[in-house]
Design an enzyme around this catalytic site. Structure first.
Site, PDB file in Angstrom:
ATOM      1  N   ASP A  63      14.244 -22.133   5.313  1.00 19.32           N
ATOM      2  CA  ASP A  63      14.937 -20.841   5.477  1.00 19.32           C
ATOM      3  C   ASP A  63      16.184 -20.972   4.604  1.00 19.32           C
ATOM      4  O   ASP A  63      16.201 -21.798   3.674  1.00 19.32           O
ATOM      5  CB  ASP A  63      15.272 -20.584   6.958  1.00 19.32           C
ATOM      6  N   LYS A  91      12.794 -21.450  15.833  1.00 16.69           N
ATOM      7  CA  LYS A  91      13.728 -21.471  14.689  1.00 16.69           C
ATOM      8  C   LYS A  91      14.698 -22.620  14.938  1.00 16.69           C
ATOM      9  O   LYS A  91      14.938 -22.996  16.090  1.00 16.69           O
ATOM     10  CB  LYS A  91      14.508 -20.156  14.609  1.00 16.69           C
TER      11      LYS A  91
HETATM   12  P1  NDP Z   1      17.971 -19.056   0.205  1.00 15.61           P
HETATM   13  O1  NDP Z   1      18.891 -20.068   0.776  1.00 15.61           O
HETATM   14  O2  NDP Z   1      16.951 -19.490  -0.786  1.00 15.61           O
HETATM   15  O3  NDP Z   1      18.797 -17.854  -0.445  1.00 15.61           O
HETATM   16  C1  NDP Z   1      19.690 -17.117   0.307  1.00 15.61           C
HETATM   17  C2  NDP Z   1      20.402 -16.124  -0.600  1.00 15.61           C
HETATM   18  O4  NDP Z   1      21.203 -15.263   0.186  1.00 15.61           O
HETATM   19  C3  NDP Z   1      21.340 -16.794  -1.585  1.00 15.61           C
HETATM   20  O5  NDP Z   1      21.428 -16.006  -2.742  1.00 15.61           O
HETATM   21  C4  NDP Z   1      22.648 -16.800  -0.814  1.00 15.61           C
HETATM   22  O6  NDP Z   1      23.800 -16.882  -1.625  1.00 15.61           O
HETATM   23  C5  NDP Z   1      22.580 -15.474  -0.119  1.00 15.61           C
HETATM   24  N1  NDP Z   1      23.357 -15.512   1.132  1.00 15.61           N
HETATM   25  C6  NDP Z   1      23.197 -16.383   2.157  1.00 15.61           C
HETATM   26  N2  NDP Z   1      24.097 -16.141   3.120  1.00 15.61           N
HETATM   27  C7  NDP Z   1      24.851 -15.106   2.667  1.00 15.61           C
HETATM   28  C8  NDP Z   1      25.933 -14.396   3.204  1.00 15.61           C
HETATM   29  N3  NDP Z   1      26.438 -14.700   4.405  1.00 15.61           N
HETATM   30  N4  NDP Z   1      26.442 -13.364   2.476  1.00 15.61           N
HETATM   31  C9  NDP Z   1      25.927 -13.034   1.258  1.00 15.61           C
HETATM   32  N5  NDP Z   1      24.890 -13.694   0.705  1.00 15.61           N
HETATM   33  C10 NDP Z   1      24.366 -14.701   1.401  1.00 15.61           C
HETATM   34  O7  NDP Z   1      17.263 -18.368   1.477  1.00 15.61           O
HETATM   35  P2  NDP Z   1      15.920 -17.523   1.532  1.00 15.61           P
HETATM   36  O8  NDP Z   1      15.771 -16.728   0.292  1.00 15.61           O
HETATM   37  O9  NDP Z   1      14.838 -18.420   1.954  1.00 15.61           O
HETATM   38  O10 NDP Z   1      16.226 -16.555   2.766  1.00 15.61           O
HETATM   39  C11 NDP Z   1      16.847 -15.269   2.600  1.00 15.61           C
HETATM   40  C12 NDP Z   1      16.574 -14.416   3.816  1.00 15.61           C
HETATM   41  O11 NDP Z   1      15.136 -14.264   3.981  1.00 15.61           O
HETATM   42  C13 NDP Z   1      17.062 -14.970   5.160  1.00 15.61           C
HETATM   43  O12 NDP Z   1      17.410 -13.895   6.004  1.00 15.61           O
HETATM   44  C14 NDP Z   1      15.805 -15.659   5.720  1.00 15.61           C
HETATM   45  O13 NDP Z   1      15.857 -15.804   7.109  1.00 15.61           O
HETATM   46  C15 NDP Z   1      14.742 -14.661   5.291  1.00 15.61           C
HETATM   47  N6  NDP Z   1      13.388 -15.168   5.245  1.00 15.61           N
HETATM   48  C16 NDP Z   1      13.066 -16.253   4.482  1.00 15.61           C
HETATM   49  C17 NDP Z   1      11.760 -16.701   4.435  1.00 15.61           C
HETATM   50  C18 NDP Z   1      11.337 -17.810   3.535  1.00 15.61           C
HETATM   51  O14 NDP Z   1      10.117 -18.049   3.431  1.00 15.61           O
HETATM   52  N7  NDP Z   1      12.238 -18.513   2.859  1.00 15.61           N
HETATM   53  C19 NDP Z   1      10.706 -16.078   5.259  1.00 15.61           C
HETATM   54  C20 NDP Z   1      11.138 -14.871   5.957  1.00 15.61           C
HETATM   55  C21 NDP Z   1      12.437 -14.477   5.964  1.00 15.61           C
HETATM   56  P3  NDP Z   1      24.583 -18.292  -1.780  1.00 15.61           P
HETATM   57  O15 NDP Z   1      23.720 -19.117  -2.683  1.00 15.61           O
HETATM   58  O16 NDP Z   1      25.899 -17.946  -2.338  1.00 15.61           O
HETATM   59  O17 NDP Z   1      24.675 -18.877  -0.389  1.00 15.61           O
END
Ligand code: NDP
Length: 445
Positions: A166, A126
């Site tokens: 991510d 990571k």
């Molecule tokens: P994105 O950046 O596309 O979206 C993240 C979302 O979560 C946004 O809506 C963001 O809001 C919100 N968010 C981020 N940090 C916080 C916080 N501290 N408090 C509240 N809301 C928050 O990321 P992903 O959708 O790709 O990833 C989301 C999760 O899924 C993570 O845990 C990631 O590790 C996990 N994941 C992702 C994979 C992938 O293929 N993308 C694979 C497996 C797991 P805002 O826009 O306001 O920041």
């Protein structure tokens, strides 16, 4: 020879002070794996757990860049190369101000077991940076990505370490990162996944984590003789994982009613349909706006600063970030009749909340099983790149579905407990055993 969980954990705490997220992830896994190791002296003798929690390599570097106003800016870049026993390091890059060694080590550690569960040849890693793409222009993001890759490119490669996206690293960032790698290495290879289809990406990779989550939920429900039809679903987040979880939930007959971002959440009691989802995608992926705008457009409730867990639902899918669902949230969810929780994000549920779900036999799946569809499809992208081939969306989605079904079967095999499946135990044990066997075979490396 018996090893106590407590002694091992104390040692890990002493060696990794000030890393709460990493210790939280290790503790959960230790409680399941150490008792199993106690029945397998060959694992104990090889000190497998101690080796598993120590990254093979950690790279930390300076990322200098220039903003649009001509100011010199500095961020910190990282890559944690955790374990390569079963394949090249594989895991995403996160760009978020909260990024630090603890968060990246927890994610890399989880990634090792998750990648093992997919049965594809991928080790775990990571990386990322404390850079915040929010509020930056496309040019600033590009200059940052180019500078980040200028250092990272020395440490990665299609057979060495294959990053992906991510939080904060979506298709825009992956494109800039890949472009700079290609230029520096003078090669067009599958060094990063999540690429656009035009330049070596796989169809269905953008959708894969959210779609895979729903395929896994479908398997969980089948075990209970139930289906997604008509289920009210609360989803947190509005990024990549949340968007595609909502999409597949709608396609499967479910009714997603919430979405959120770091500023607050929206509640749409009529359900988010495909047209409203298209609005969320445009809002988040192109305009990069706030979820509150959905509430204004569709005249629904917006709760600033809130998470969706107080909204009554059948199924809860946390898809935003770590530790976003705590014990009080779990209590409210259960009180409101929630029967199933599956993690789209990594470690979104605190240990206390997990215990509460498990004690009351609420069906609960940890992210390393239920969100593995993203990295699995990254593995399929690597295969296509190696074959110089490009599969149809139908083929990739069908492979993804099979992988999620196989992960579910492994969880069941190792986690079945009378009439309840302990998915935490099942996922951790199944993931661990494959890595452990490879580490034993490869000697003390
Ligand atoms: P994105 O950046 O596309 O979206 C993240 C979302 O979560 C946004 O809506 C963001 O809001 C919100 N968010 C981020 N940090 C916080 C916080 N501290 N408090 C509240 N809301 C928050 O990321 P992903 O959708 O790709 O990833 C989301 C999760 O899924 C993570 O845990 C990631 O590790 C996990 N994941 C992702 C994979 C992938 O293929 N993308 C694979 C497996 C797991 P805002 O826009 O306001 O920041």
């Amino acid at each position: 020879m018996q090893t106590a969980v407590k002694a091992i954990i104390e040692d890990v705490y002493a060696r990794n002070p000030h890393e709460p997220e990493f210790l939280q992830a290790v503790q959960e896994v230790a409680e399941i794996i150490i008792p199993y190791m106690n029945e397998h002296p060959e694992y104990l003798k090889a000190n497998l757990f101690e080796r598993l929690v120590e990254p093979e390599r950690m790279i930390v570097f300076r990322v200098p860049w220039v903003d649009d106003a001509g100011n010199f800016r500095i961020n910190r870049g990282y890559r944690v190369q955790m374990n390569s026993a079963i394949g090249p390091y594989k895991g995403g890059l996160r760009f978020h101000p909260s990024v630090n060694p603890s968060i990246l080590k927890f994610l890399a550690f989880e990634q090792v077991l998750k990648n093992s569960l997919t049965m594809l040849p991928m080790g775990g890693g990571k990386g990322g940076s404390d850079f915040d793409p929010k509020g930056k222009s496309d040019q600033e993001v590009m200059r940052f990505c180019q500078s980040f890759m200028t250092e990272l490119h020395r440490h990665i490669g299609a057979e060495t370490d294959v990053p992906a996206g991510d939080i904060g690293v979506g298709s825009r960032e992956v494109g800039f990162l890949f472009g700079q790698y290609k230029r520096l290495a003078n090669e067009f290879s599958g060094v990063i996944t999540g690429k656009g289809f035009a330049y070596g990406g796989s169809l269905i990779r953008p959708e894969a984590t959210g779609y895979g989550l729903l395929f896994f939920v479908e398997e969980m429900l089948k075990e209970k003789g139930d289906s997604l039809m008509g289920k009210v679903i609360t989803v947190s987040g509005s990024g990549n994982v949340a968007q595609h979880a909502i999409e597949k939930a709608i396609q499967m007959g479910g009714k997603p009613v919430t979405a959120s971002d770091s500023s607050g959440m929206i509640y749409d009691p009529n359900g988010i349909d495909l047209e409203k989802l298209a609005y969320i995608k445009e809002l988040k992926n192109t305009r990069r706006g706030r979820i509150s705008e959905y509430a204004e457009k569709y005249q629904v409730e917006y709760h600033p600063g809130k998470k969706p867990w107080h909204i009554p639902c059948d199924i809860a899918l946390p898809c935003a970030t770590q530790n976003e669902l705590d014990e009080e949230d779990a209590r409210v969810l259960i009180e409101n009749g929630c029967m199933l929780v599956a993690e789209g994000a990594n470690m979104p549920t605190t240990p206390e909340a997990v215990r509460r779900f498990q004690n009351l036999h609420i069906t609960y799946a940890p992210g390393k099983a239920s969100n593995a569809g993203g990295v699995a499809t990254s593995g399929l992208e690597m295969t296509q790149n190696a074959l110089h081939a490009s599969w149809t969306a139908e083929k990739v989605e069908s492979e993804l579905k099979q992988i999620m079904q196989s992960i579910h079967s492994q969880c069941k095999q190792y986690g079945q407990n009378y009439n309840y499946i302990d998915y935490v135990k099942g996922a951790n044990l199944a993931g661990f055993i494959r890595v452990a066997e490879a580490m034993l075979a490869e000697g003390h490396v």
